[in-house]
Enzyme design. Structure first.
Site, mmCIF file in Angstrom:
data_model
loop_
_atom_site.group_PDB
_atom_site.id
_atom_site.type_symbol
_atom_site.label_atom_id
_atom_site.label_comp_id
_atom_site.label_asym_id
_atom_site.label_seq_id
_atom_site.Cartn_x
_atom_site.Cartn_y
_atom_site.Cartn_z
ATOM 1 N N HIS A 135 -15.108 -0.083 6.462
ATOM 2 C CA HIS A 135 -14.704 0.872 5.431
ATOM 3 C C HIS A 135 -15.433 0.644 4.112
ATOM 4 C CE1 HIS A 135 -10.637 3.249 5.535
ATOM 5 N NE2 HIS A 135 -11.657 4.041 5.429
ATOM 6 N N GLU A 191 -10.200 -3.924 5.547
ATOM 7 C CA GLU A 191 -10.837 -2.794 4.885
ATOM 8 C C GLU A 191 -11.486 -3.316 3.613
ATOM 9 O OE1 GLU A 191 -7.589 -0.793 2.020
ATOM 10 O OE2 GLU A 191 -9.723 -0.860 1.738
ATOM 11 N N HIS A 217 0.807 -1.245 0.000
ATOM 12 C CA HIS A 217 0.000 0.000 0.000
ATOM 13 C C HIS A 217 0.833 1.285 0.000
ATOM 14 C CE1 HIS A 217 -3.463 2.518 0.502
ATOM 15 N NE2 HIS A 217 -3.073 2.940 1.685
#
Lengths: 411, 601
Positions: B414, B203, B157
């Protein structure tokens, strides 16, 4: 930078293709589905349905195309390049054929194992699950081994009444009303609806295997057979359908695929037939017997193909262009107006080789095959293509022959 | 049964800020402390009143863990730590610890200086908050206290992003933060071992998307840059120092080489220094390729990329410039922007999200006239391109992570609930685990089935084996008897005799006797024999003996018959059993009270 490993080499080849694509594509999007699909069906101008074809449980997805593709004016400000999964569902068998019923949120699928069809509700805003809502029985009941022996072809009537035409062979084509479940037409038998005319395909019930069914207008449809026969039938009359035999003497093992261009007046609709040996023949349905208007010999690379995966398609918004996939490793686009009356080799206008190039990255030795492709209904050069490694590409190609000259100054 | 509770204070079914509370084994842990970038008021902070109505959070939390430096995961950290009040440990990886304060300070400057807000954290608060941080290394188990341990895993990420494994006793939770499963040009893919946590919290912002390939995004970038250069325009790329800038540089360098382009590419010096510094510190966090490049030569010794000087901005002709800061809110990138904005041949490429209040945010929203200092307006005629390079896990990625970690339950945060029913169904079917999607403030309670390890004494095992029967099989549990001793923190299963010995106790035997009256017109021995036959037919599978000393024994229970003195037909049965055979003894007495059936011989 010296390439030290095979991975680096493959990376370089892919990089090379991507850099070349800057000149040859206006837009290019590359996706990887979890499981490959052999169907791509528009459910609206911006959404498509795909489905897996493994022998047991599969996923069916309704995907929204990337917003960036459609953001024509403020394209720069839109960063959205992804497919959005709007709805998803599970099927018990492979999805070999998938057709959207226009004006509704329903799709109809066939699993290639019998001629029964499954009816699905794609769902609205309140849920993202695709649910099966019913079954439409087909003519044949036996379980068949492969598609070409038992799977049904499906076509949805373009009008607002939800009716679908389906069948696996030329003798068992029927038109079913989805609301009532009633069969409106069936060849060779008295119609169940009293006032409807009887529909008979041929005088002797021929059992040609179908490779496609397609409505060319609200009442007229085309049945393309694997042996090259094409039947044109009008559901309003009881006259026998018009038969066009295959244009060339084709051997027993040669298979044919058909597509008709959906012009407003069915009598001047053009039909293209593609053979497994690469012969492509365009005929005019006004001429009975369907003598070739134009033809060409396409290069099929002696490639092993799967009958399910071969597709030939007229471009809906680009006059005279056809696309072919499944007989070679690329999706090829041809300009039919450049073809002559004799069978001669021709060059494609454009070739999309993205699937075979990016598949060299994968470990398996099995070569990737293109399983399906579709044109966008309105955007002239936008296509979607899918391959056996699960890849799905969305691409908007640049016509190099037109680009050779100066850009037109103003619209 | 023990339970683990998960409550999203932010995230949940809301994209914007992450802050999740986990209660496990009596410990309370807060995961991330993000700011919601879309709100201007208190709604941008997580709602801490869920933890306590007033006062500091120190007593209620055992630790706080931050997954990475993006503001929607750490933006509310100084507020929570210094304004609400928390003095406990804050854990994050080394790169996150280095980069967080820079981003927080930038954010603070923009919000206070540009937008004129007053109720916001100060620079000193950021410094004080960072003093409480304990840095984590990858794959290193850290004991927060006697019972709570945590471990960080690589998440991909962005630089320094981690997934965290939390364990208390035999219960565990893994929180992913933001992660991605496909490697970048400069970051690897997330990885975790088969740790089988009770809960995996993931998420799911992009769970309902299928991501366009990295190469296509890069292609778009190259196309835009090339188009501008071809028409003689200048391209400005505002970047934050790390990661993305390196990647884009490598890309351009390769492209320039291949296409034999001559236009200059510049990199502002401030950027170079910072980036070099960070890369030296955090080289282990990038992927193999970058490491190789860095080792072979200095990161910024590109053939086509040179150091920038302020004066170059006025040079004629095409060029590409990378400059900080990333959101065009100050400094060099803003200066260059002001010079180039008026020419439509030029272009600015924004490679990421911009906070409200910055020029970057305004132009990405289509604003073409900007108010600058001193009432001057700036006409934005250059092309504005928004590109997103940040990598998140899509549906396929989530499935891959579940396959890797093998959690017993799944919690998705999320994302939007209505749009995740299909994914929930998919996870539940493929892995046969429960999948939860809590909303903000909603608590998910998951019962766990922890295994309690017990040592069994060898003697007890041998004795059980001697009883015969099938071999031990985990699928066919067998009941056995023993005594459980808890000493210090260990549990032992031993035979009763051994337990008594260890505890220094004497064994006592308890014996019960019972008299049952019965009418039976037979002699005593005959009655006894009738009882024997009767019991034998009723109690199949039990050891019943008719002994020569005039007793019947059922297992260890003794039965004797004697006649009453007054009436020889009234028999008195004496039943005697030990405490171990209590159940059988009671059963026999009840049975015999009913009398003997008449059909017996």
């Amino acid at each position: 930078m010296a390439a030290t490993t095979e991975d680096d080499n493959l990376d370089d080849i892919l990089d090379e293709w991507f850099i070349e694509s800057l000149k040859t594509y206006k837009d290019l999007h590359v996706y990887q589905l979890e499981h490959p699909t052999q169907v791509i069906e528009w459910t609206s101008g911006k959404t498509v349905c795909v489905g897996g074809y493994s022998s047991s449980r599969n996923e069916m997805l309704e995907l929204h195309l990337p917003l960036k593709l459609f953001a024509d004016e403020n394209k720069g400000l839109c960063a959205e390049r992804d497919f959005k999964v709007l709805h998803g569902g599970f099927t018990d068998g492979p999805v070999r054929c998938l057709v959207h019923v226009p004006g509704t949120r329903f799709v109809v699928t066939n699993d290639g194992l019998s001629s029964d069809l499954q009816l699905w509700d794609l769902g609205g805003d309140d849920s993202d699950v695709i649910r099966r809502t019913g079954i439409v029985e087909g003519g044949r009941k036996r379980m068949m081994k492969s598609f070409s022996e038992g799977g049904s072809r499906i076509a949805a009537r373009p009008s607002l009444q939800p009716q679908i035409l389906h069948g696996a062979q030329s003798c068992d084509i029927q038109l079913t009303d989805l609301n009532s479940g009633r069969t409106l037409y069936r060849p060779g038998r008295a119609a169940e609806v009293r006032d409807s005319p009887r529909f008979v395909l041929t005088e002797t019930d021929s059992t040609d295997l179908l490779s496609s069914l397609q409505f060319v207008s609200d009442a007229v449809f085309l049945a393309g057979c694997c042996n090259g026969n094409v039947y044109l039938a009008d559901t309003r009359t009881s006259a026998a359908p018009q038969l066009s035999p295959p244009p060339l003497s084709s051997g027993e093992s040669v298979l044919w695929w058909t597509d008709a261009s959906t012009a407003p007046d069915p009598s001047c609709c053009r039909v293209i037939r593609l053979s497994s040996s690469g012969a492509a023949v365009v005929s005019d349905l006004r001429k009975p017997g369907g003598r070739a208007v134009r033809q060409a010999q396409l290069d099929v690379e002696g490639h092993h193909f799967s009958p399910d995966h071969v597709k030939v398609s007229w471009a809906p918004a680009l006059d005279g262009c056809v696309s072919v996939s499944g007989l070679s490793r690329a999706v090829q686009i041809y300009d039919v107006s450049l073809w002559g009356a004799e069978l001669q080799e021709v060059q494609p206008l454009f070739e999309h080789r993205g699937h075979v190039i990016s598949s060299q990255q994968s470990d398996s030795g099995v070569s990737v095959r293109i399983t399906s492709h579709v044109w966008h209904p309105e955007r002239p050069r936008t296509l979607l293509s899918a391959a056996s490694d699960g890849s799905v590409h969305v691409w908007d190609w640049i016509d190099q022959s037109a680009a050779a000259g100066p850009e037109p100054g103003s619209q | 049964m023990p339970e683990i509770k998960v409550t999203p204070l932010g995230a949940g079914q809301d994209v914007g800020r992450s802050c999740i509370l986990v209660s496990i084994g009596g410990k309370n842990i807060m995961l991330d402390c993000g700011m919601h970038m879309g709100y201007n008021d208190d709604r941008r902070f997580p709602d801490f009143s869920y933890i306590t109505q007033n006062g500091r959070l120190t007593d209620f939390l055992d630790c706080l863990i931050i997954s990475h430096f993006h503001l929607d995961h750490c933006g509310a950290l100084p507020y929570m730590s210094e304004m609400v009040g928390y003095d406990g440990p804050i854990y994050m990886t080394h790169p996150t610890k280095a980069i967080c304060p820079i981003l927080l300070e930038d954010f603070r400057k923009i919000t206070v200086d540009k937008k004129g807000e007053t109720n916001f954290f100060t620079s000193q608060m950021i410094k004080d908050c960072m003093k409480k941080v304990i840095p984590l290394n990858l794959h290193q188990t850290v004991q927060v206290d006697d019972e709570l341990e945590i471990k960080a895993y690589y998440a991909g990420h962005v630089l320094g992003a981690a997934m965290v494994h939390i364990k208390v006793g035999s219960e565990s939770v893994v929180y992913t933060g933001d992660y991605n499963m496909t490697p970048d040009r400069h970051l690897g893919a997330a990885w975790i071992d088969k740790c089988r946590p009770d809960i995996l919290i993931s998420e799911s912002t992009y769970a309902t998307t299928i991501r366009d390939s990295k190469r296509c995004r890069e292609r778009d970038f190259l196309k835009k840059v090339h188009e501008s250069i071809e028409r003689g325009g200048k391209v400005l790329i505002p970047v934050f120092a790390l990661g993305r800038a390196q990647e884009l540089c490598i890309l351009l360098e390769t492209f320039w080489e291949r296409m034999n382009l001559k236009a200059p590419i510049y990199f502002s010096t401030g950027l170079t220094e910072k980036a070099n510094h960070y890369y030296k510190l955090f080289i282990t966090w990038t992927n193999q390729k970058i490491r190789k490049t860095f080792v072979q030569r200095n990161m910024f010794e590109f053939k086509h990329i040179k150091a920038f000087d302020r004066s170059y901005a006025d040079n004629p002709g095409p060029m590409v410039v990378f400059a900080t800061p990333g959101m065009l809110h100050a400094g060099q990138s803003l200066q260059i922007f002001k010079k180039w904005a008026g020419n439509e041949k030029n272009m600015v490429i924004m490679p990421g999200y911009c906070v409200q209040g910055t020029i970057g945010h305004k132009i990405l929203n289509g604003q073409r006239k900007l108010e600058m200092e001193g009432r001057a307006t700036l006409d934005v005629k250059l092309q504005v391109e928004y590109m997103s390079f940040s990598a998140h896990a899509d549906a396929k990625g989530i499935m891959q992570l579940i396959r890797m970690a093998e959690p017993r339950n799944m919690v998705l945060v999320h994302g939007e609930a209505v749009k995740m029913e299909f994914l929930k169904g998919k996870i539940e079917q493929e892995f046969s685990i429960d999948c939860y999607m809590p909303a903000n403030g909603e608590t998910v309670t998951v019962t766990t089935n922890p295994s309690v390890p017990v040592d069994i004494s060898l003697n007890l095992l041998k004795r059980e084996m001697a009883l015969g029967g099938p071999l031990p099989d985990p699928k066919k549990p067998r009941t056995m008897h023993g005594t459980l001793i808890m000493k210090e923190n260990s549990l032992k299963l031993v035979s009763s005799e051994q337990a008594l010995k260890e505890l220094g106790l004497n064994e006592h035997q308890l014996r019960f006797t019972c008299r049952v009256q019965l009418q039976d017109p037979h002699s005593d021995p005959d009655t006894l024999h009738r009882i024997y036959t009767h019991l034998k037919s009723v109690l199949k599978g039990y050891t019943i003996q008719h002994l020569p000393d005039g007793t019947v024994m059922v297992e260890s229970i003794v039965i004797k018959v004697s006649s009453s003195a007054e009436d020889p037909n009234t028999k008195v049965l004496l039943l005697s059993w030990s405490y171990q055979d209590e159940d059988l003894g009671s059963f026999l007495s009840t049975l015999l009270k009913k009398g003997l059936p008449s059909g017996l011989c």
